[in-house]
Design an enzyme around this catalytic site. Sequence first.
Site, PDB file in Angstrom:
ATOM      1  N   ASP A   1      -5.793  -5.022  -4.827  1.00  0.00           N
ATOM      2  CA  ASP A   1      -5.694  -5.285  -3.483  1.00  0.00           C
ATOM      3  C   ASP A   1      -5.990  -6.852  -3.290  1.00  0.00           C
ATOM      4  O   ASP A   1      -6.341  -7.549  -4.283  1.00  0.00           O
ATOM      5  CB  ASP A   1      -7.145  -4.590  -2.922  1.00  0.00           C
ATOM      6  CG  ASP A   1      -7.137  -4.755  -1.199  1.00  0.00           C
ATOM      7  OD1 ASP A   1      -6.662  -3.782  -0.754  1.00  0.00           O
ATOM      8  OD2 ASP A   1      -7.699  -5.845  -0.729  1.00  0.00           O
TER       9      ASP A   1
ATOM     10  N   ARG B   1      -8.858   9.318  -5.674  1.00  0.00           N
ATOM     11  CA  ARG B   1      -9.513   8.696  -4.717  1.00  0.00           C
ATOM     12  C   ARG B   1     -10.952   9.418  -4.492  1.00  0.00           C
ATOM     13  O   ARG B   1     -11.927   8.722  -4.168  1.00  0.00           O
ATOM     14  CB  ARG B   1      -8.877   8.367  -3.504  1.00  0.00           C
ATOM     15  CG  ARG B   1      -8.164   7.127  -3.474  1.00  0.00           C
ATOM     16  CD  ARG B   1      -9.055   5.721  -3.383  1.00  0.00           C
ATOM     17  NE  ARG B   1      -9.526   5.495  -2.077  1.00  0.00           N
ATOM     18  CZ  ARG B   1     -10.707   5.625  -1.562  1.00  0.00           C
ATOM     19  NH1 ARG B   1     -11.673   5.952  -2.449  1.00  0.00           N
ATOM     20  NH2 ARG B   1     -11.160   5.332  -0.512  1.00  0.00           N
TER      21      ARG B   1
ATOM     22  N   ARG C   1      -2.163   6.597   1.519  1.00  0.00           N
ATOM     23  CA  ARG C   1      -3.086   7.900   1.133  1.00  0.00           C
ATOM     24  C   ARG C   1      -2.285   9.193   1.295  1.00  0.00           C
ATOM     25  O   ARG C   1      -2.668  10.141   1.578  1.00  0.00           O
ATOM     26  CB  ARG C   1      -4.280   7.756   2.082  1.00  0.00           C
ATOM     27  CG  ARG C   1      -5.361   6.938   1.789  1.00  0.00           C
ATOM     28  CD  ARG C   1      -6.102   6.264   2.906  1.00  0.00           C
ATOM     29  NE  ARG C   1      -5.186   5.234   3.406  1.00  0.00           N
ATOM     30  CZ  ARG C   1      -5.445   4.332   4.375  1.00  0.00           C
ATOM     31  NH1 ARG C   1      -6.644   4.469   4.873  1.00  0.00           N
ATOM     32  NH2 ARG C   1      -4.601   3.556   5.121  1.00  0.00           N
TER      33      ARG C   1
ATOM     34  N   ARG D   1       0.845  -1.087   0.030  1.00  0.00           N
ATOM     35  CA  ARG D   1      -0.190  -0.032   0.034  1.00  0.00           C
ATOM     36  C   ARG D   1       0.953   1.184   0.066  1.00  0.00           C
ATOM     37  O   ARG D   1       0.631   2.246   0.783  1.00  0.00           O
ATOM     38  CB  ARG D   1      -1.070   0.057   1.223  1.00  0.00           C
ATOM     39  CG  ARG D   1      -1.748  -1.206   1.221  1.00  0.00           C
ATOM     40  CD  ARG D   1      -3.006  -0.881   2.155  1.00  0.00           C
ATOM     41  NE  ARG D   1      -2.850  -2.049   2.954  1.00  0.00           N
ATOM     42  CZ  ARG D   1      -3.290  -1.617   4.413  1.00  0.00           C
ATOM     43  NH1 ARG D   1      -3.655  -0.760   4.842  1.00  0.00           N
ATOM     44  NH2 ARG D   1      -3.244  -2.859   5.053  1.00  0.00           N
TER      45      ARG D   1
ATOM     46  N   TYR E   1     -10.201 -12.770   6.109  1.00  0.00           N
ATOM     47  CA  TYR E   1     -11.463 -11.980   5.611  1.00  0.00           C
ATOM     48  C   TYR E   1     -12.670 -12.817   5.522  1.00  0.00           C
ATOM     49  O   TYR E   1     -13.698 -12.400   5.786  1.00  0.00           O
ATOM     50  CB  TYR E   1     -10.960 -11.345   4.555  1.00  0.00           C
ATOM     51  CG  TYR E   1      -9.963 -10.219   4.872  1.00  0.00           C
ATOM     52  CD1 TYR E   1     -10.320  -9.153   5.574  1.00  0.00           C
ATOM     53  CD2 TYR E   1      -8.657 -10.233   4.295  1.00  0.00           C
ATOM     54  CE1 TYR E   1      -9.555  -7.900   5.951  1.00  0.00           C
ATOM     55  CE2 TYR E   1      -7.887  -9.194   4.646  1.00  0.00           C
ATOM     56  CZ  TYR E   1      -8.065  -8.155   5.474  1.00  0.00           C
ATOM     57  OH  TYR E   1      -7.237  -7.157   5.750  1.00  0.00           O
TER      58      TYR E   1
HETATM   59  O1  CP3 Z   1       0.450   1.231  -4.275  1.00  0.00           O
HETATM   60  C1  CP3 Z   1      -0.255   0.258  -3.592  1.00  0.00           C
HETATM   61  O2  CP3 Z   1      -0.457   1.053  -2.452  1.00  0.00           O
HETATM   62  C2  CP3 Z   1      -0.171  -1.140  -3.611  1.00  0.00           C
HETATM   63  C3  CP3 Z   1      -1.362  -1.649  -3.494  1.00  0.00           C
HETATM   64  C4  CP3 Z   1      -2.173  -2.391  -2.647  1.00  0.00           C
HETATM   65  C5  CP3 Z   1      -3.280  -2.138  -1.977  1.00  0.00           C
HETATM   66  N1  CP3 Z   1      -3.833  -3.153  -0.905  1.00  0.00           N
HETATM   67  C6  CP3 Z   1      -4.464  -1.044  -2.229  1.00  0.00           C
HETATM   68  C7  CP3 Z   1      -5.186  -0.449  -1.078  1.00  0.00           C
HETATM   69  C8  CP3 Z   1      -1.650  -3.454  -1.945  1.00  0.00           C
HETATM   70  C9  CP3 Z   1      -0.304  -4.419  -2.278  1.00  0.00           C
HETATM   71  C10 CP3 Z   1      -2.681  -3.911  -0.877  1.00  0.00           C
HETATM   72  C11 CP3 Z   1      -2.510  -5.185  -0.019  1.00  0.00           C
HETATM   73  C12 CP3 Z   1      -3.352  -5.419   1.136  1.00  0.00           C
HETATM   74  N2  CP3 Z   1      -4.722  -5.348   0.916  1.00  0.00           N
HETATM   75  C13 CP3 Z   1      -3.007  -6.087   2.216  1.00  0.00           C
HETATM   76  C14 CP3 Z   1      -1.512  -6.746   2.546  1.00  0.00           C
HETATM   77  C15 CP3 Z   1      -0.603  -5.923   2.620  1.00  0.00           C
HETATM   78  C16 CP3 Z   1      -0.844  -5.269   4.325  1.00  0.00           C
HETATM   79  O3  CP3 Z   1      -1.269  -4.161   4.201  1.00  0.00           O
HETATM   80  O4  CP3 Z   1      -0.681  -5.937   5.303  1.00  0.00           O
HETATM   81  C17 CP3 Z   1      -4.052  -6.314   2.807  1.00  0.00           C
HETATM   82  C18 CP3 Z   1      -4.250  -6.919   4.435  1.00  0.00           C
HETATM   83  C19 CP3 Z   1      -5.227  -5.582   2.396  1.00  0.00           C
HETATM   84  C20 CP3 Z   1      -6.459  -5.598   2.595  1.00  0.00           C
HETATM   85  C21 CP3 Z   1      -6.907  -4.059   3.127  1.00  0.00           C
HETATM   86  N3  CP3 Z   1      -7.180  -3.200   1.719  1.00  0.00           N
HETATM   87  C22 CP3 Z   1      -6.966  -3.153   4.186  1.00  0.00           C
HETATM   88  C23 CP3 Z   1      -6.705  -3.898   5.498  1.00  0.00           C
HETATM   89  C24 CP3 Z   1      -7.090  -1.774   3.756  1.00  0.00           C
HETATM   90  C25 CP3 Z   1      -7.230  -0.374   4.590  1.00  0.00           C
HETATM   91  C26 CP3 Z   1      -8.330  -0.030   5.069  1.00  0.00           C
HETATM   92  C27 CP3 Z   1      -8.237   1.411   5.609  1.00  0.00           C
HETATM   93  O5  CP3 Z   1      -9.042   2.252   5.310  1.00  0.00           O
HETATM   94  O6  CP3 Z   1      -7.487   1.488   6.524  1.00  0.00           O
HETATM   95  C28 CP3 Z   1      -7.215  -1.863   2.268  1.00  0.00           C
HETATM   96  C29 CP3 Z   1      -7.549  -0.799   1.650  1.00  0.00           C
HETATM   97  C30 CP3 Z   1      -6.550  -0.207   0.709  1.00  0.00           C
HETATM   98  N4  CP3 Z   1      -5.901  -1.085  -0.388  1.00  0.00           N
HETATM   99  C31 CP3 Z   1      -5.669   0.892   0.327  1.00  0.00           C
HETATM  100  C32 CP3 Z   1      -4.877   0.956  -0.746  1.00  0.00           C
HETATM  101  C33 CP3 Z   1      -4.140   1.915  -1.044  1.00  0.00           C
HETATM  102  C34 CP3 Z   1      -6.433   2.263   1.139  1.00  0.00           C
HETATM  103  C35 CP3 Z   1      -7.785   2.671   1.037  1.00  0.00           C
HETATM  104  C36 CP3 Z   1      -7.950   4.144   0.459  1.00  0.00           C
HETATM  105  O7  CP3 Z   1      -7.300   4.340  -0.602  1.00  0.00           O
HETATM  106  O8  CP3 Z   1      -8.745   4.545   0.542  1.00  0.00           O
END
Ligand code: CP3
Length: 319
Positions: A51, A15, A6, A2, A126
């Site tokens: 994701d 977004r 943000r 990630r 999940y």
């Molecule tokens: O460039 C990048 O950011 C990589 C893309 C990426 C995302 N998710 C996009 C994302 C990657 C590699 C992931 C992996 C992911 N997703 C994991 C494994 C890595 C880790 O962080 O442990 C997990 C557990 C997830 C599940 C997930 N998706 C979670 C727990 C969340 C966060 C929710 C929150 O708001 O805190 C997401 C959302 C998410 N996926 C975001 C991004 C950039 C952030 C949300 C946003 O932009 O609103």
Amino acid sequence: MRQAGRSLPEYRALRKKHGILELCRTPDLAVEVTLQPVRRLGVDAAILFNDIVVPLQAMGIGLDIQEGVGPVIAEPVRSVDDVARVEKLVPELDVPDAMEAVRTLVGELDVPLIGFGGAPFTLACYLVQGRPSRDHSLIRSLILSQPGWFDDLLGRLATMMTRYLHAQLDAGAHAIQLFDSWVGVLPAEAYRDKVLPHVARIFDALAEHDVPLIYFGLNTGELLSAMGESGATVIGVDWRIPLDEARKRIGRDLPLQGNLDPAACLAGAEVATAAATDVLERGSGGAHVFNLGHGVLPDTDPDVLSAIVDTVHSWSVDV
Ligand code: CP3
């Protein structure tokens, strides 16, 4: 991990207009968001914007990523009949958008592209819990009370993930990272007996591609030696354990990836770059890929990230 998070204004601007899953599932947008941190920060690799829950959605499992919460499953997997909902994935048919994004990125990037997926246990968390959980007690109890269908569920997820990762590599990804974010909730013995064999099957199948296979989890201090037996060729380490200690625990000569505390990036450039130097020093006892110990936190100043990238690059020149 990630990495766009943000924290980048250009990401936040997109977004405002698009949901997270929409960004993941629209190839042009996924390509743009993947490129943003590479352009701005000059990092040495890109990670596909996607994701870990996207392939679950592609298999027909109803889910949403809720703001500030994370993935929420409409009908959690709670019985042996529910397990049958985890079916085969045909990547070119079910996730053509991700495959198209990989192909386009490989053409446009001049750094390697890391493809990725969720590990069976973390995806099962999940599916079973239904939403992010603090202690994952439901799935931990199921391992004990329903070992048969837990094993079936992980087996199905491993098969699905193997196909998905093969497809990303066939589309041109240069490395793969398997995220086992929640595996650290398990006792080491349960991990080794019930989870590791499924992970090992994925890495074993991918070995023919001869690319780096990275395996990462949070809170894995007690699991590192078992993770080192998974067939992964790189172990990702979170920020809780120094890399020199992690290397000892793994006990074999595997490259490490990690592990700057993402919170250090909130403490200003001076503190963050000093912490980054400490990570580089502790990693220097063997092959090391510098990275954060988990995803970039949303309030991080991108200029601090740039300062860290400069620190790492100048270190590479010095050694
Ligand atoms: O460039 C990048 O950011 C990589 C893309 C990426 C995302 N998710 C996009 C994302 C990657 C590699 C992931 C992996 C992911 N997703 C994991 C494994 C890595 C880790 O962080 O442990 C997990 C557990 C997830 C599940 C997930 N998706 C979670 C727990 C969340 C966060 C929710 C929150 O708001 O805190 C997401 C959302 C998410 N996926 C975001 C991004 C950039 C952030 C949300 C946003 O932009 O609103």
